[in-house]
Structures are given as structure tokens and as C-alpha cells.
Design an enzyme around this catalytic site. Structure first.
Site, PDB file in Angstrom:
ATOM      1  N   LYS A   1      40.229  44.117  39.526  1.00  0.00           N
ATOM      2  CA  LYS A   1      39.179  44.520  38.589  1.00  0.00           C
ATOM      3  C   LYS A   1      39.029  46.044  38.497  1.00  0.00           C
ATOM      4  CE  LYS A   1      37.282  40.014  38.230  1.00  0.00           C
ATOM      5  NZ  LYS A   1      37.071  38.945  39.178  1.00  0.00           N
TER       6      LYS A   1
ATOM      7  N   TYR B   1      35.410  31.988  44.446  1.00  0.00           N
ATOM      8  CA  TYR B   1      36.593  31.910  43.588  1.00  0.00           C
ATOM      9  C   TYR B   1      37.559  33.011  44.001  1.00  0.00           C
ATOM     10  CZ  TYR B   1      39.435  32.139  39.307  1.00  0.00           C
ATOM     11  OH  TYR B   1      40.474  32.137  38.397  1.00  0.00           O
TER      12      TYR B   1
ATOM     13  N   ASP C   1      38.072  39.048  50.330  1.00  0.00           N
ATOM     14  CA  ASP C   1      38.424  39.158  48.919  1.00  0.00           C
ATOM     15  C   ASP C   1      37.384  40.049  48.243  1.00  0.00           C
ATOM     16  OD1 ASP C   1      38.963  38.939  46.264  1.00  0.00           O
ATOM     17  OD2 ASP C   1      39.009  36.738  46.208  1.00  0.00           O
TER      18      ASP C   1
HETATM   19  C1  LIG Z   1      38.225  37.846  39.483  1.00  0.00           C
HETATM   20  C2  LIG Z   1      38.458  37.458  40.869  1.00  0.00           C
HETATM   21  C3  LIG Z   1      39.707  37.013  41.321  1.00  0.00           C
HETATM   22  C4  LIG Z   1      40.871  36.762  40.387  1.00  0.00           C
HETATM   23  O1  LIG Z   1      41.292  37.902  39.745  1.00  0.00           O
HETATM   24  P1  LIG Z   1      42.157  37.773  38.365  1.00  0.00           P
HETATM   25  O2  LIG Z   1      42.532  39.175  38.067  1.00  0.00           O
HETATM   26  O3  LIG Z   1      41.240  37.132  37.376  1.00  0.00           O
HETATM   27  O4  LIG Z   1      43.323  36.905  38.688  1.00  0.00           O
HETATM   28  C5  LIG Z   1      39.887  36.776  42.665  1.00  0.00           C
HETATM   29  N1  LIG Z   1      38.875  36.943  43.530  1.00  0.00           N
HETATM   30  C6  LIG Z   1      37.648  37.357  43.145  1.00  0.00           C
HETATM   31  C7  LIG Z   1      36.583  37.549  44.165  1.00  0.00           C
HETATM   32  C8  LIG Z   1      37.404  37.607  41.802  1.00  0.00           C
HETATM   33  O5  LIG Z   1      36.171  37.979  41.424  1.00  0.00           O
END
Ligand SMILES: *Cc1c(COP(=O)(O)O)cnc(C)c1O
Length: 425
Positions: free
Chosen positions: A267, A144, A239
Site C-alpha cells: 500500500k 486479511y 503483516d
Molecule cells: C491489502 C492488504 C493485503 C493484500 O495486499 P494486495 O496488494 O491487495 O494484494 C495484505 N495484508 C493486509 C493487512 C492488507 O491490508
């Protein structure tokens, strides 16, 4: 369990907000039952509006690595509020956080701050497309990367088919530009590159996937992926929105020894406030407006409160021994769960990466999305509800990571294992 006040708030919320929540997993649909409405949180504990107290392993889905309401972060935030909450002009705080992030991630020469992980990956992909002059991207099933259109796509039938949208509202024409590969399977990536050797701008992959539950990359997978991506003239975007400061100070790229072309963060770097970031090699980042032609902007980007929470969080994390203790707590917990499950003969896999872990009700180790989907979801739902009854708040889905913070004590771990003992069946 949801008490009287949570239940009545949910009744109002569903009339005013779709599903009663502002992000879908919060609604507990995957596990049944009603979500708890939260009043406050401190350290390892979260408290709902009915006075229930829980040991929290959601940690706001990752950011709260210091535990909730850490006094150092709270104090700094109170001072920052007094100085004004947003200026829409550059501040020294942005320079300071950029310095901290770049020192932690040597593969990044430059960084730009945004307000969410979604914005970070979306902007990184725009840059990769501009830099390579190509349009297609490769992602992995079960990874994701936020909810931008081109990323809400999975394979139709097998990894070599063109992407079909995961959600109504994502145009077919856009989805067609997204290929899906199988995580931990380099051949599935190579097949896509061979089919479209000059059309693929980038490969985007989670450092350690946590969004299908925790699924660590196998030996040599990330390194092989980087080499293959470069061989075909494409860019690797790692990511690390989740993994960035969860495995260690420096993320999956430090653990697995690779230098991606671009990195996305989020995060933890916002310390509980909305922050995302993307960065990478200078010649790519300088394409970004105003130094280059690729447009990207944000009214609240680099917000002084968010920068302050991020700076204080990273400074605390940087202190020696922090991760050693955090990971050792996590390992003790994971080993304990394994022992209990084994003794009771419950087939399960406890997969850990740094301070994140997932308990899969599965006979075999989970290496990709297909494996994850073969887990016993009903058993997870029952386990989740019993844990909640025993005062432990886990992510309400089999396909999510649980997060440990530095505020989780040995006593918390012991109490959690006690709850596992009563809940795992
Ligand atoms: C949480 C997450 C996202 C999206 O971040 P948001 O702040 O919720 O938009 C993208 N990539 C990874 C790997 C994530 O865990």
C-alpha cells in the site's frame, strides 16, 4: 449516487469483467446501489464520470496517504516515465527504497520488493515454512492477508477446528494447514500451539487489523503473541501492509514496541503504484533465491515507476510533524462523529488507529471478528448511501477501514461532519 455514465459503464463492464470490477468490494454489494466509475482525483477529492465530487476516505484502500496526485510524486513519475518503464534488471531506485524501508523498520535486516501485498505474505509464509521445516500456520479470524490459497481460510466451528476454505477452489489439503485463532485472545493461540507444538511454522497477524474494520490490539497482545510464538519455535510475521505507514513512520511494531521476525508491507510504500515488500532477520531472508534455495521471483518486481512513487512518498512522510498533523485531523473527525452519534442516541463505536478509523454500528467496543459481525450492517448500508449523497465517499462495507490523508483539511473535516449530522440515523 451513480449517474447516467457510471450506470452505462457498469452495464458494459459486467459483460466483460466478472461483476464489472477487478476487486470485489468495489462493486458496492455490501451496501447496495451501484458503484461510481471514477474519472480523476486530486488531493482529498475524487471525481466520478458524471461530474460528481466527493471527499474521499477510501484513498485507494490505503496507499494515498499524501492525497491524490500529489505534485511532488506526479513530477517524479513523469520524469521516470521518460527514462523507460521497466528494465527487468537492478536499479539504484530499488536500493534507495530498500534503504528507506529498512531505516523505518529496524526489525528488518533485509527486504525484497514484490508487486502486491498478496505476494508479500505468500512469500513470507513460504520462507517461514522453509526456515522452520514446518508446514502449519496460524492466522486470526477477520485478518486479511491477501488472496493466496493458504490464507483464504477461516475456522470451521470455533478456533480449535482445522481450517476450512473460505472460497471454492482452495484445496482442502491446503486449508488443513491453516489454523484460525481469535484476535485479542492469546488463549485461543496457545490451544493451537499445545495441540501441534512442533508443527506450526509461523503466526501471521495484522499489525492493527483494518480488514474487519479497525480493531486495535489490546494491551500486551502483540508482545504476548511474539513470546508465545518463539516459545514454540515458530516465527511471527507481522503483516503491516496496511498499518505500516498508517500509524506512524515505523508501523504497529514501533507503536507496540515489538520486533517481529518478519514484516510484510505494501500500500503506502508504493505511493499509489503496485508494490509489496517482505523482509526480516538476515538468516531468514538469506534463504531466498538467489542467495538461498527458496524460490521467489517477479517480472515487474522493483519496477522503476513504482519505486519512484514509493521513494517520493516516504521522503515526504519522513518530514517532521507530518504524522502529528495527519493523526490530529483524524482524531478531530473521529471525536466529531462520536459527539454527533451520542447526541442523537445512535449506538456506535468509532475505532481509530493513527490515520485509519471505522465507525461500527455496535453497542460494544469491537475486539475481534465476532464482535465486528454483530454490527448493524443494514444501518451501515443506509448511512453509507446517505453520506455518498452528501458528497462523502466512505469504504462501501462495515468491515473496512476509512483512510485520512494529509490533503484532508479542517474544512473537509467540517464538511464531513456536516454530512454525518444529516446521514446518521
Ligand atoms: C491489502 C492488504 C493485503 C493484500 O495486499 P494486495 O496488494 O491487495 O494484494 C495484505 N495484508 C493486509 C493487512 C492488507 O491490508
Amino acid at each position: 449516487m451513480a449517474g447516467r455514465k457510471s450506470t452505462s459503464l457498469l452495464k458494459r463492464a459486467v459483460r466483460l469483467i466478472p461483476g464489472g470490477v477487478n476487486s470485489p468490494v468495489r462493486a458496492f454489494r455490501a451496501v447496495g446501489g451501484k458503484p461510481l466509475f471514477i474519472e480523476r482525483a486530486r488531493g482529498s477529492r475524487i471525481y466520478d464520470v458524471d461530474g460528481g465530487e466527493y471527499i474521499d476516505y477510501v484513498g485507494s484502500w490505503g496507499p494515498m496517504i499524501l492525497g491524490h496526485a500529489h505534485p511532488v510524486v506526479s513530477r517524479a513519475l513523469k520524469k521516470a516515465v521518460e527514462r523507460g518503464t521497466s528494465f527487468g534488471a537492478p536499479t539504484g531506485l530499488e536500493v534507495e527504497l530498500a534503504g528507506l524501508v529498512l531505516r523505518a523498520f529496524p526489525s528488518m535486516d533485509m527486504v525484497r520488493f514484490v508487486n502486491s501485498g498478496t505476494e508479500a505474505t505468500m512469500s513470507a509464509i513460504r520462507l517461514a515454512r522453509a526456515y522452520t521445516g514446518r508446514e502449519r500456520i496460524i492466522k486470526f479470524e477477520g485478518c486479511y492477508h491477501g488472496h493466496a490459497d493458504s490464507l483464504l481460510v477461516r475456522a470451521g466451528s470455533g478456533a480449535t477446528t482445522l481450517g476450512v476454505p473460505d472460497s471454492p477452489g482452495v484445496p482442502q489439503s491446503l486449508a488443513r494447514n491453516t489454523y484460525n485463532a481469535v484476535f485479542n485472545d492469546l488463549d485461543s493461540v496457545e490451544r493451537l500451539f499445545k495441540k501441534d507444538p512442533k508443527g506450526i511454522a509461523c503466526v501471521i497477524v495484522e499489525g492493527v487489523p483494518g480488514n474487519m474494520g479497525v480493531v486495535p490490539p489490546g494491551e500486551g497482545f502483540l508482545r504476548g503473541l511474539l513470546d508465545m510464538t518463539h516459545h514454540y519455535g515458530a516465527i511471527l510475521i507481522l503483516d503491516e501492509v496496511m498499518s505500516g505507514f498508517r500509524l506512524c513512520y515505523g508501523g504497529a511494531q514501533k507503536v507496540y514496541g515489538i520486533e517481529p521476525d518478519m514484516t510484510c508491507l505494501g500500500k503506502v510504500i508504493g505511493g499509489g503504484l503496485p508494490v509489496g515488500a517482505f523482509g526480516g532477520r538476515k538468516e531468514i531472508m538469506e534463504l531466498l533465491a538467489p542467495s538461498g534455495p527458496v524460490y521467489q521471483a517477479g517480472t515487474l518486481s522493483g519496477n522503476p515507476l513504482a519505486m519512484t512513487a514509493g521513494i517520493e512518498t516516504l521522503k515526504l512522510l519522513r518530514q517532521g510533524g507530518t504524522y502529528r498533523d495527519l493523526i490530529s485531523t483524524t482524531t478531530t473527525l473521529c471525536n466529531g462523529i462520536r459527539e454527533i452519534a451520542e447526541r442523537k442516541g445512535i449506538p456506535c463505536q468509532v475505532q481509530q488507529a493513527g490515520s485509519m478509523f471505522t465507525l461500527f454500528f455496535n453497542e460494544k467496543p469491537v475486539e475481534n471478528y465476532n464482535d465486528a459481525k454483530n454490527s448493524d450492517l443494514k444501518r451501515f448500508a443506509r448511512f453509507f448511501s446517505r453520506m455518498l449523497k452528501h458528497g462523502v465517499y466512505l469504504p462501501p462495507s462495515q468491515f473496512e477501514a476509512a483512510f485520512v490523508s494529509i490533503a484532508h483539511t479542517r474544512r473537509d473535516v467540517a464538511r464531513t461532519l456536516d454530512a454525518v449530522e444529516r446521514s446518521i440515523k
